[in-house]
Design a protein around this motif. Structure first.
Motif, PDB file in Angstrom:
ATOM      1  N   ARG A 124     -76.731  81.051 114.140  1.00  0.00           N
ATOM      2  CA  ARG A 124     -76.945  82.418 114.628  1.00  0.00           C
ATOM      3  C   ARG A 124     -77.724  82.392 115.941  1.00  0.00           C
ATOM      4  NH1 ARG A 124     -80.784  85.981 111.435  1.00  0.00           N
ATOM      5  NH2 ARG A 124     -82.231  85.111 112.911  1.00  0.00           N
ATOM      6  N   THR A 125     -78.764  81.575 116.011  1.00  0.00           N
ATOM      7  CA  THR A 125     -79.555  81.462 117.244  1.00  0.00           C
ATOM      8  C   THR A 125     -78.675  80.983 118.392  1.00  0.00           C
ATOM      9  OG1 THR A 125     -81.577  81.032 116.009  1.00  0.00           O
ATOM     10  CG2 THR A 125     -81.535  80.296 118.301  1.00  0.00           C
ATOM     11  N   ASN A 155     -76.381  83.706 119.521  1.00  0.00           N
ATOM     12  CA  ASN A 155     -77.150  84.652 120.339  1.00  0.00           C
ATOM     13  C   ASN A 155     -77.319  84.111 121.759  1.00  0.00           C
ATOM     14  OD1 ASN A 155     -79.434  85.597 117.646  1.00  0.00           O
ATOM     15  ND2 ASN A 155     -77.563  86.613 118.269  1.00  0.00           N
ATOM     16  N   GLU A 156     -77.613  82.812 121.865  1.00  0.00           N
ATOM     17  CA  GLU A 156     -77.768  82.192 123.185  1.00  0.00           C
ATOM     18  C   GLU A 156     -76.476  82.257 123.988  1.00  0.00           C
ATOM     19  OE1 GLU A 156     -78.991  78.245 122.146  1.00  0.00           O
ATOM     20  OE2 GLU A 156     -81.086  78.813 121.813  1.00  0.00           O
ATOM     21  N   TYR A 180     -73.641  86.454 121.984  1.00  0.00           N
ATOM     22  CA  TYR A 180     -73.161  87.268 120.871  1.00  0.00           C
ATOM     23  C   TYR A 180     -74.331  87.995 120.219  1.00  0.00           C
ATOM     24  CZ  TYR A 180     -68.848  84.629 121.354  1.00  0.00           C
ATOM     25  OH  TYR A 180     -67.702  84.068 121.845  1.00  0.00           O
ATOM     26  N   SER A 181     -74.155  89.279 119.953  1.00  0.00           N
ATOM     27  CA  SER A 181     -75.203  90.060 119.288  1.00  0.00           C
ATOM     28  C   SER A 181     -75.154  89.799 117.780  1.00  0.00           C
ATOM     29  CB  SER A 181     -74.996  91.546 119.559  1.00  0.00           C
ATOM     30  OG  SER A 181     -73.834  92.004 118.884  1.00  0.00           O
ATOM     31  N   ASP A 182     -76.244  90.135 117.097  1.00  0.00           N
ATOM     32  CA  ASP A 182     -76.261  89.983 115.639  1.00  0.00           C
ATOM     33  C   ASP A 182     -75.175  90.829 114.984  1.00  0.00           C
ATOM     34  OD1 ASP A 182     -78.324  88.152 115.742  1.00  0.00           O
ATOM     35  OD2 ASP A 182     -79.885  89.577 115.151  1.00  0.00           O
TER      36      ASP A 182
END
Length: 109
Positions: A41-42, A45-46, A49-51
């Protein structure tokens, strides 16, 4: 979100879970899997991509079906059968022995 560096580890987590669900002598390394999912997920995000995009991807019926088909093809290519739970065990033990991305997420009970 079809980025190999995200999809391949996500697939490994899904396969390890499936193996542990069908083999009584192996279990998923739950916290290792959770840690891997958090890392992914991190990284997503990097990559921008949004949560909410990540949740939509993971919850997508289309993506679930695609991952399932990919997993079933992997299992079939290794002689794993849903009718024979011991084949999941043999596959899982082989992955552990190879120290593969799937194998590191499994352990013997």
């Amino acid at each position: 979100l079809s980025v190999a560096e995200i999809e391949e580890p996500l697939f490994a987590v899904a396969v390890a879970k499936e193996v542990s669900d069908h083999c009584d002598s192996l279990t998923a390394r739950f916290w290792k899997g959770v840690g891997e999912l958090r890392r992914l997920r991190t990284r997503a995000n990097e990559l921008g991509y949004s949560d909410s995009e990540i949740r939509a991807y993971i919850g997508s019926d289309t993506e679930k079906a695609r991952m399932r088909a990919k997993g079933e093809a992997l299992f079939a290519s290794h002689g794993v059968s849903y009718d024979k739970p011991e084949t999941f065990c043999a596959f899982g033990r082989a992955e552990i022995k190879k120290n593969s991305a799937i194998g590191v997420l499994l352990r013997a009970k």
